[in-house]
Design a protein around this motif. Sequence first.
Motif, PDB file in Angstrom:
ATOM      1  N   LYS A  38       0.819  -1.216   0.000  1.00 33.12           N
ATOM      2  CA  LYS A  38       0.000   0.000   0.000  1.00 33.12           C
ATOM      3  C   LYS A  38       0.854   1.269   0.000  1.00 33.12           C
ATOM      4  CE  LYS A  38      -2.486   1.292   3.599  1.00 33.12           C
ATOM      5  NZ  LYS A  38      -3.548   1.403   4.622  1.00 33.12           N
ATOM      6  N   LYS A  88      -7.706   4.106  -1.109  1.00 33.66           N
ATOM      7  CA  LYS A  88      -6.965   3.274  -0.153  1.00 33.66           C
ATOM      8  C   LYS A  88      -7.769   3.049   1.129  1.00 33.66           C
ATOM      9  CE  LYS A  88      -2.988   5.609  -0.392  1.00 33.66           C
ATOM     10  NZ  LYS A  88      -1.567   5.993  -0.220  1.00 33.66           N
ATOM     11  N   LEU A 118     -10.402   0.477   0.382  1.00 37.09           N
ATOM     12  CA  LEU A 118      -9.814  -0.862   0.314  1.00 37.09           C
ATOM     13  C   LEU A 118      -9.428  -1.373   1.699  1.00 37.09           C
ATOM     14  CD1 LEU A 118      -7.597  -0.534  -2.906  1.00 37.09           C
ATOM     15  CD2 LEU A 118      -9.635  -1.972  -2.627  1.00 37.09           C
ATOM     16  N   THR A 152      -2.791  -0.354  -8.109  1.00 37.76           N
ATOM     17  CA  THR A 152      -3.818  -0.562  -7.080  1.00 37.76           C
ATOM     18  C   THR A 152      -4.355  -1.983  -7.116  1.00 37.76           C
ATOM     19  OG1 THR A 152      -4.446   1.775  -7.196  1.00 37.76           O
ATOM     20  CG2 THR A 152      -6.022   0.272  -6.178  1.00 37.76           C
ATOM     21  N   THR A 191      -4.142  -4.346  -3.907  1.00 33.35           N
ATOM     22  CA  THR A 191      -5.363  -4.941  -3.329  1.00 33.35           C
ATOM     23  C   THR A 191      -5.108  -6.383  -2.925  1.00 33.35           C
ATOM     24  OG1 THR A 191      -6.775  -3.510  -4.688  1.00 33.35           O
ATOM     25  CG2 THR A 191      -7.805  -5.475  -3.736  1.00 33.35           C
ATOM     26  N   VAL A 218      -8.043 -12.268  -5.661  1.00 34.86           N
ATOM     27  CA  VAL A 218      -8.405 -11.053  -6.391  1.00 34.86           C
ATOM     28  C   VAL A 218      -8.279 -11.372  -7.874  1.00 34.86           C
ATOM     29  CG1 VAL A 218      -7.725  -8.683  -6.944  1.00 34.86           C
ATOM     30  CG2 VAL A 218      -7.734  -9.448  -4.564  1.00 34.86           C
ATOM     31  N   VAL A 220     -11.151  -6.698  -9.465  1.00 32.62           N
ATOM     32  CA  VAL A 220     -10.642  -5.339  -9.677  1.00 32.62           C
ATOM     33  C   VAL A 220     -10.564  -5.129 -11.183  1.00 32.62           C
ATOM     34  CG1 VAL A 220      -8.762  -3.706  -9.330  1.00 32.62           C
ATOM     35  CG2 VAL A 220      -9.310  -5.360  -7.534  1.00 32.62           C
TER      36      VAL A 220
END
Length: 498
Positions: free
Chosen positions: A232, A242, A245, A282, A286, A328, A370
């Motif tokens: 992150k 952020k 998430l 991102t 994630t 993800v 995502v």
Amino acid sequence: MNLKTNLRQYIDAGYPILYIDAYEEIKIDEIISSLNLELGKKLIEWNAADGLVDFENKTPYFESKFGLSEALAYLNSGNELNNQILVLKDAHTFLKSEEVEVTALLKRICQKIINGQIDTTILVVSPVVSIPKEIEKFVTVFEMDTVTQEEIKEHVKEILDMYEMSVSDNLLDEIAIAFKGLSSYEIDTLINLSLAENGDISQRDLKLIFEQKRQIIMKSNTLDMINVKEKKEDIGGLNNLKKWLDRKAVIYKDIDRAMKFGVDMPKGVLIAGIPGCGKSLTAKVTSAMFEVPLLKLDMGRIMGKYLGESETNMRKAIELAETISPCVLWVDELEKGFAGTDGSGHEVTMRLFAAFLTWLQEKTSPVFVVATANDISKMPPELLRKGRFDDIFYVDLPNKNERRSIFDIHIRKRRPADLDKIDFDRITDKTEGFSGADIESVVVEAVEDAFANGQSELTTENLVKCIESTKSLSDIMKDKIKNLQKFYKENSNFKNAT
């Protein structure tokens, strides 16, 4: 309803061809044998290695090996097929090829079954679904039952009991989740490998399981498993996204308790906006925040040349993601993958898009999608409808504070000792209109320039020189970026990621 029960119902109903999409032939053979104990029919098998054989003992029927077309012609010539179940293995190659005779013979046998001339069912067992158009209406496709998490736990317990071993409940839960998506054969193999190497089952064996899942993804040819190193802190700015998430990560890492509390299963997020501003980063972050694997859907690999192949590939990719879950699933450049779905696109692409949206809407598995896109202004409005994604974020060119943060991240990675010597106000003022990717390239070039000049440190002047020689994204794509900014800011469905 399990596979055996399904097969029994369809055989009783007189369906001509039941196509079992599976590669675990030994397990399928056990199911067919068990099923036939109830049905009391004769079982005959054809496979490419031996030709026609007795299903149970694999004894050849003839001294010479019959090819598939010869075998079907022989069985079709008299009353050989009555009151039988014919199991075809390795048949997908012949069904996919231009071997017209195989398809024609199968069609003729199906017509006899439908007309009541023979009491027969054909079971095709194959890891590849290939159905010629001519016999499509006679075929029903089945899949191998997925081993559930509870079944995995019980199976692991049985093996541990056999060796008089035990593990903690927490580790057993972790192992069962990690094994999810693997076949019974793969689970047994990995347990045996672990016991052979270490004499026990422990936390370190989770790496073995993860590697096996990577192998499954690599062999699927529709998904990639991305090795994530990003975290992150590597994202400069995008604070709203952020924080959002962060909240999802809390839910995702304790999903069972969250759902018992009444929280809905997270669906995913659509991140759209200016190229080079952190969307792909991102997606990777994630995965790191959720502490699950990152799978990437490649639409180029989904598209096939045979009838129904693209739809099958999409279905398999989704099923694979669900069996590998929790994970993800990153769908990059969504607008390119589903180009033309505004009504002018190819029929196959439109069907794929519809299938993908339906899955997004209805999925209950812990696959967090995502989707990233640059320009979705020409995509159909149903993509943006509530319920597809949990939320939609817009990523713009970085503001001054974000540019400072991005400079800090990339300089810190390469020359942390020089951070105090850099005039951040000066370089951020000179980079208005630069994307995050532009800023990274400036830092990379400046560090290289300092080294090539024999300098002992990176200076502000190195950075300024590279900034002045760099044509920013907002200069190169001025009109397009203005149009994108206008579209995203005027669309109320989008939240600003900053």
